[in-house]
Scaffold this motif. Structure first.
Motif, mmCIF file in Angstrom:
data_model
loop_
_atom_site.group_PDB
_atom_site.id
_atom_site.type_symbol
_atom_site.label_atom_id
_atom_site.label_comp_id
_atom_site.label_asym_id
_atom_site.label_seq_id
_atom_site.Cartn_x
_atom_site.Cartn_y
_atom_site.Cartn_z
ATOM 1 N N GLY A 158 0.795 -1.221 0.000
ATOM 2 C CA GLY A 158 0.000 0.000 0.000
ATOM 3 C C GLY A 158 0.825 1.267 0.000
ATOM 4 N N ASP A 159 2.144 1.146 -0.145
ATOM 5 C CA ASP A 159 3.018 2.317 -0.139
ATOM 6 C C ASP A 159 3.180 2.875 -1.548
ATOM 7 N N VAL A 160 3.289 4.186 -1.636
ATOM 8 C CA VAL A 160 3.540 4.841 -2.924
ATOM 9 C C VAL A 160 5.039 4.805 -3.190
ATOM 10 N N VAL A 161 5.424 4.181 -4.297
ATOM 11 C CA VAL A 161 6.847 4.017 -4.601
ATOM 12 C C VAL A 161 7.306 4.934 -5.735
ATOM 13 N N ALA A 162 6.350 5.546 -6.448
ATOM 14 C CA ALA A 162 6.696 6.510 -7.498
ATOM 15 C C ALA A 162 5.469 7.357 -7.766
ATOM 16 N N ARG A 163 5.698 8.603 -8.181
ATOM 17 C CA ARG A 163 4.577 9.490 -8.472
ATOM 18 C C ARG A 163 4.987 10.510 -9.528
ATOM 19 N N ALA A 164 4.010 11.053 -10.198
ATOM 20 C CA ALA A 164 4.242 12.110 -11.173
ATOM 21 C C ALA A 164 2.966 12.927 -11.302
#
Length: 485
Positions: free
Chosen positions: A24-30
């Motif tokens: 459930g962790d965010v590992v990349a974003r844009a």
């Protein structure tokens, strides 16, 4: 390798992509910003091709350091009542996207109201007859681009909300998610499908609309969304406000979600599709059976801050900073830029700035703008029964002053999550449930973790005075609108 879910959140001001792992962790974003245009009074549009391009760019940027083969599927959250008209064969837009904020349906809504149709529309759809909802925008688009309805009746032209446009363009499937469809004012809440009498009333041919499916699909598989492999499935789709409610584990009684974005959505799950009071009834999501929710929509919250920032020639963050710790005194701003949404639903109301004099400074104006957001939300919360806790999300929640003011005005605890990407998280959570990545009770624990709680500090006399002043100025905005029309 453990699977990832790629959540794409297509909003009014930007498109975001978040890569969520099995924990459930965010590992990349844009993120890719989007602009609006205002070609005339009450008109708000966006470039639909630019919107599609923002989705493609956000996906590329999010996955540039990640092996795309680890993506098990895509989850999509979208702005809701906005409408696109596109060519069925090419997938290219015929006209600019008409924003949910657009008011071009006002005259048609007034005509239908005079014909006595308001209550019947509300009974079937759970929504008041208001230009915010999609049907009036759809009718206006067809009046301009297909006045005879020949193209839309033949299925050569497609109409839909943003989810329908993206799904058709990216998968080739003409489908739309039930919660988004419930915001069009063409869906019958009882049947969960398009209502022929409403289609006739608004003069929108059924052949132009996509097939309604649950929030878990089937939606089809992606084609040409690099760097994802063709055939990657779309696992879940939700309207952005619905997705935020899901991220808060908002299926629990007494939880009210308040999103502080361009506008505000206040939503809580209910057990019945029947319309209640001044709030709307909508389908929050469907995973076999619809989950209904009461919702209230406020047209201008964050938009009020950006408007004032432009007027003062400062950044929106500076408006928030000026408002923190300031006292508006008697200055009140009623931001009825496109009329008033819930709980008043008055499209004729006009903006009012009252209580100022030659000594009024920008700090008081900034505080009045911030107070207008909290006052509008407080009016809605006063209409909802059994409110146990307000869970807040959206860009404006970065203002502790606003959150405390909301608790004080509404006399209820306000819980602030430290996660500011709730719409993307919510649709990823729904997709992950389908993949078996986590159970629903884990999502409840995740929603309750690391909350910052704002508790009321005002006594009842102070609260009554503040609310009464706001209501006096709000009634003035409504009365002035009536005189002007």
């Amino acid at each position: 390798m453990k699977p990832h879910v790629l959540a794409i959140d297509q909003g009014t001001s930007s498109t975001k992509a978040l890569l969520v792992d099995a924990a459930g962790d965010v590992v990349a974003r844009a993120g890719v910003p989007l602009s609006q245009s205002h070609p005339g009074p009450g008109l708000v549009e966006q470039d639909a091709l630019a919107l599609l391009g923002s989705v493609r760019t956000a996906v590329v940027e999010c996955l540039k350091a990640v092996d795309p083969s680890t993506v098990a599927g895509v989850a999509l959250s979208t702005q809701r009542e906005s409408v696109v008209l596109w060519d069925a064969d090419t997938g290219l837009p015929i006209a600019p996207l008409v924003s949910w904020q657009d008011q071009r349906g006002t005259e048609r809504a007034a005509r239908l109201d005079r014909d006595g149709m308001s209550e019947e529309v509300r009974r079937r759809t759970g929504l008041p007859l208001d230009p915010m909802f999609s049907a009036l925008k759809m009718a206006a688009l067809l009046d301009e681009h297909d006045p005879s309805r020949a193209g839309s009746r033949a299925g050569r032209l497609c109409l839909g909300t943003v989810d329908a446009f993206l799904l058709h363009t990216l998968t080739g499937n003409a489908v739309t998610e039930m919660g988004n469809a419930s915001r069009t004012q063409l869906l019958n809440l009882g049947t969960g499908d398009w209502d022929q009498e409403l289609l006739d009333l608004f003069d929108v041919p059924r052949a132009a609309l996509s097939r309604v499916v649950p929030s878990t699909g089937p939606f089809g598989r992606l084609k040409g969304l690099a760097p994802l492999a063709d055939g990657t499935p779309v696992l879940a789709v939700l309207g952005d406000s619905h997705a935020a409610l899901f991220a808060h584990a908002g299926w629990r009684p007494g939880i009210v979600k308040a999103t502080y974005g361009t506008g505000s959505s206040i939503m809580t799950v209910t057990g019945s599709p029947a319309a209640a009071g001044s709030t709307c009834t909508t389908i929050a999501w469907s995973t076999g059976q619809p989950t209904y929710a009461q919702e209230a929509n406020i047209r201008s919250s964050g938009r009020t801050i950006t408007w004032l920032a432009g007027l003062l020639d400062i950044a929106p963050e500076q408006v928030i900073s000026l408002a923190a710790g300031s006292d508006a005194g008697d200055v009140t701003l009623v931001p009825a830029f496109g009329g008033l949404g819930a709980p008043w639903w008055d499209a004729r109301a006009v903006p009012v700035l009252a209580g100022f004099d030659l000594g009024t400074d920008r700090r008081q104006l900034a505080r009045a703008a911030l107070e207008s957001v909290a006052c509008q939300v407080a009016d809605v919360l006063a209409e909802l029964p059994g409110v146990r806790q307000v869970v807040a999300d959206g860009g404006l929640t970065r203002s502790d002053a606003l959150m405390q003011l909301q608790a004080d005005l509404s006399d209820v605890n306000v819980a602030l999550t430290r996660h500011h990407e709730l719409s993307a998280a919510g649709t990823a959570h729904l997709a992950g449930l389908g993949l078996g990545l986590w159970p629903s009770d884990e999502l409840e624990k995740r929603a309750d973790a690391n909350l910052q709680i704002f508790t009321p500090t005002w006594d009842e006399p102070r609260r009554r005075v503040a609310v009464a002043r706001w209501h006096r100025r709000l009634m003035a905005a409504r009365e002035l609108g009536t005189r002007g029309k």
